[in-house]
Design an enzyme around this catalytic site. Structure first.
Site, PDB file in Angstrom:
ATOM      1  N   GLU A   1      37.534  44.370  48.273  1.00  0.00           N
ATOM      2  CA  GLU A   1      37.302  43.148  47.497  1.00  0.00           C
ATOM      3  C   GLU A   1      36.064  42.407  47.984  1.00  0.00           C
ATOM      4  O   GLU A   1      35.298  41.862  47.178  1.00  0.00           O
ATOM      5  CB  GLU A   1      38.532  42.242  47.561  1.00  0.00           C
ATOM      6  CG  GLU A   1      39.792  42.826  46.946  1.00  0.00           C
ATOM      7  CD  GLU A   1      39.719  42.997  45.434  1.00  0.00           C
ATOM      8  OE1 GLU A   1      38.783  42.460  44.810  1.00  0.00           O
ATOM      9  OE2 GLU A   1      40.608  43.674  44.883  1.00  0.00           O
TER      10      GLU A   1
ATOM     11  N   ASP B   1      40.833  53.956  39.927  1.00  0.00           N
ATOM     12  CA  ASP B   1      39.885  53.604  38.870  1.00  0.00           C
ATOM     13  C   ASP B   1      38.444  53.438  39.343  1.00  0.00           C
ATOM     14  O   ASP B   1      37.515  54.045  38.779  1.00  0.00           O
ATOM     15  CB  ASP B   1      40.347  52.349  38.133  1.00  0.00           C
ATOM     16  CG  ASP B   1      40.715  51.195  39.074  1.00  0.00           C
ATOM     17  OD1 ASP B   1      40.767  51.403  40.303  1.00  0.00           O
ATOM     18  OD2 ASP B   1      40.954  50.078  38.572  1.00  0.00           O
TER      19      ASP B   1
ATOM     20  N   GLU C   1      50.809  43.625  33.307  1.00  0.00           N
ATOM     21  CA  GLU C   1      50.398  44.493  34.415  1.00  0.00           C
ATOM     22  C   GLU C   1      50.891  45.920  34.224  1.00  0.00           C
ATOM     23  O   GLU C   1      50.164  46.873  34.512  1.00  0.00           O
ATOM     24  CB  GLU C   1      50.922  43.938  35.741  1.00  0.00           C
ATOM     25  CG  GLU C   1      50.098  42.805  36.305  1.00  0.00           C
ATOM     26  CD  GLU C   1      48.687  43.233  36.666  1.00  0.00           C
ATOM     27  OE1 GLU C   1      48.503  43.891  37.707  1.00  0.00           O
ATOM     28  OE2 GLU C   1      47.761  42.919  35.893  1.00  0.00           O
TER      29      GLU C   1
ATOM     30  N   GLU D   1      39.515  43.988  32.011  1.00  0.00           N
ATOM     31  CA  GLU D   1      39.250  45.384  31.636  1.00  0.00           C
ATOM     32  C   GLU D   1      39.248  45.624  30.128  1.00  0.00           C
ATOM     33  O   GLU D   1      38.453  46.426  29.623  1.00  0.00           O
ATOM     34  CB  GLU D   1      40.261  46.308  32.325  1.00  0.00           C
ATOM     35  CG  GLU D   1      39.996  46.527  33.800  1.00  0.00           C
ATOM     36  CD  GLU D   1      40.417  45.363  34.680  1.00  0.00           C
ATOM     37  OE1 GLU D   1      39.994  45.313  35.851  1.00  0.00           O
ATOM     38  OE2 GLU D   1      41.181  44.484  34.189  1.00  0.00           O
TER      39      GLU D   1
END
Length: 512
Positions: A108, A249, A342, A363
């Protein structure tokens, strides 16, 4: 019948969108961003994030004014130069050396903070701030990026080259730190670390990022898939489910984006191999579901919200038919619920219990923008309008935009992630701003700065400022593909041109 349903759904939405409506929604997104951003500065800065219901600041990822750094380049994208200059000074005045006794996620910190610093540094000329004589190879934001990256490097000091998931910025990796981390968390650094090496001439950053990519690649199964959690000390897989989304991803995404940005076709080759394996084992009726990495056997019938990036990534590599089919599947969930939970059970047709939340994730908006860029189909503008209307009607509160705790009841939770300002609003704004510099073919962009640092050799290596296009990292931070070649720091033998394999796209910003 399946193709007919897709055609009918598209036909319902594909009316022409007048310019006045584009302007209306562009202004709406800009106001959405400003509402969240202004309240962050008023109630939360210098903390990481704003709690939008209680209107207070909270530290979440490391106590380094995360939302400010994550949102900096969105100000430029939305044309707010004056506020960028103000925020730029705020960031510099913080004098962050990142010598902080705090534990943070390596992943992150990389995508949000390092990515935000590098992007804003590369866009500083467009933001109208004073530039040092050696820019883009020098600058205060670049210095901050170097400081942070050097404090992340000890995480990569493992026998496999795969980094730990967490690090203390002052003291390094804790002796008791778990060696188990996710695939995305340990192999998604090549964009940011590659840019940093190209700007500074210090190849260590690009080297460790490449080593991590190859370490994961070498541990793929005999059928060509990877798992989702691995032990970074011995390279043993600890979770053997493969999916195109959660925990994998960004690894897939950075094989494409790193390959294009840094002219490394071998990364694109790796993506194609993984994509072919995923298509063979994971695709079920145009969904991509979780399967066992070793056998290809079906694991679970769940859609994860993070999966929604996949159609956008497929559009970058020219897989438009598949991208559009999968997008329609995903958007059908949004149309049913008004948000994207989610996790969603594809068999039962409802959100998975205890996973009903919508965290204002970007996304779906991301794939909407990429597919609109690739196809020009106004259907995607209608999708964007639906997303904007849902967020405004469900999530807006007095101090910002709140996470939706339940996609069934629309109960809210007191959290506004920094990516809402860095990604969600940015992608939605770009969708309705066709004249934005990020929406222009690279040949159409005019230089926004005449830089005296140019010389003939650098031009031959691809040096340009603002005219060669941009690659967005996984946090939607744009990296100038030409500016990273202006520092003459990486030898020409380390740079490659794209090969003739069919990597094609109508998105000119991804053309090399």
């Amino acid at each position: 019948m399946k193709s007919l349903l897709i055609i009918l759904l598209l036909a319902v939405w594909c009316g022409c969108v007048p310019q006045s409506e584009l302007d209306l929604y562009r202004r709406a997104v800009k106001e959405m961003f400003q509402h969240a951003y202004d309240n962050y500065l008023l109630h939360a800065f210098p903390h990481d994030e704003l709690a939008p219901i209680s209107c207070v600041g909270v530290d979440t990822w490391g106590s380094f004014s995360l939302t400010l750094l994550d949102a900096l380049d969105t100000l430029i994208v939305m044309g707010n130069q004056s506020e960028f200059q103000h925020a730029y000074q705020l960031a510099i005045q913080q004098q962050l050396s990142f010598d902080i006794d705090t534990n943070t996620s390596v992943f992150e910190a990389n995508i949000r903070v390092l990515g935000g610093l590098l992007s804003s540094h590369l866009l500083s000329a467009k933001g109208g701030v004073p530039l040092p004589a050696g820019w883009p190879c020098e600058g205060p934001l670049l210095n901050m990026a170097i400081s942070l990256a050097r404090r992340l490097l000890p995480a990569f000091d493992t026998p496999t080259g795969l980094p730990y998931g967490t690090i203390n910025l002052k003291y390094g990796v804790s002796p008791g730190e778990t060696p188990i981390t996710c695939s995305s968390c340990c192999a998604s650094y090549i964009v940011e670390f590659g840019v940093l090496s190209r700007l500074t001439g210090d190849g260590v950053f690009e080297d460790v990022a490449l080593r991590a990519i190859h370490a994961l690649w070498q541990r793929r199964s005999s059928i060509g898939l990877v798992g989702n959690h691995i032990n970074v000390l011995n390279g043993e897989w600890k979770a053997t489910d493969f999916s195109i989304g959660n925990y994998v991803d960004s690894y897939l995404e950075y094989l494409v984006k790193g390959g294009v940005l840094l002219r490394r076709p071998e990364l694109l080759e790796m993506f194609y191999d993984l994509y072919n394996a995923a298509s063979h084992y994971s695709k079920v009726q145009d969904w991509f579901v979780s399967v066992n990495m070793k056998t290809g056997q079906f694991s679970s019938p769940y859609f994860h919200a993070l999966d929604a990036y996949w159609p956008g990534l497929l559009s970058m590599v020219g897989e438009l038919p598949q991208a559009e089919k999968t997008f329609i599947k995903i958007y059908s969930i949004w149309r049913t619920l008004g948000v994207l939970p989610e996790m969603y059970n594809l068999v039962d047709g409802k959100p998975l219990e205890n996973h009903e939340a919508y965290h204002l994730r970007p996304e779906l908006a991301e794939s909407t923008w990429y597919l609109y860029r690739a196809t020009g189909n106004p259907f995607y503008l209608e999708v964007g309008k639906a997303i904007i209307d849902s967020i405004q009607n469900i999530s807006r509160v007095d101090c910002g935009y709140a996470t939706v705790k339940s996609s069934l009841t629309y109960e809210l939770a007191d959290r506004m992630e920094s990516y809402f300002l860095a990604e969600t609003t940015k992608y939605l704004y770009l969708l309705f701003d066709p004249d934005n510099f990020l929406n222009q073919p690279s040949t159409a962009n005019q230089p926004y700065v005449q830089h005296l640092y140019y010389d003939a050799q650098l031009v031959r290596l691809g040096c340009s400022i603002g005219t060669s296009g941009f690659v967005l990292n996984t946090e939607a931070h744009p990296m100038d593909t030409g500016a990273i070649n202006c520092c003459g720091s990486i030898s020409s033998t380390q740079m490659h041109t794209c090969n003739k394999r069919p990597f094609y796209s109508k998105l000119n910003i991804f053309t090399t």
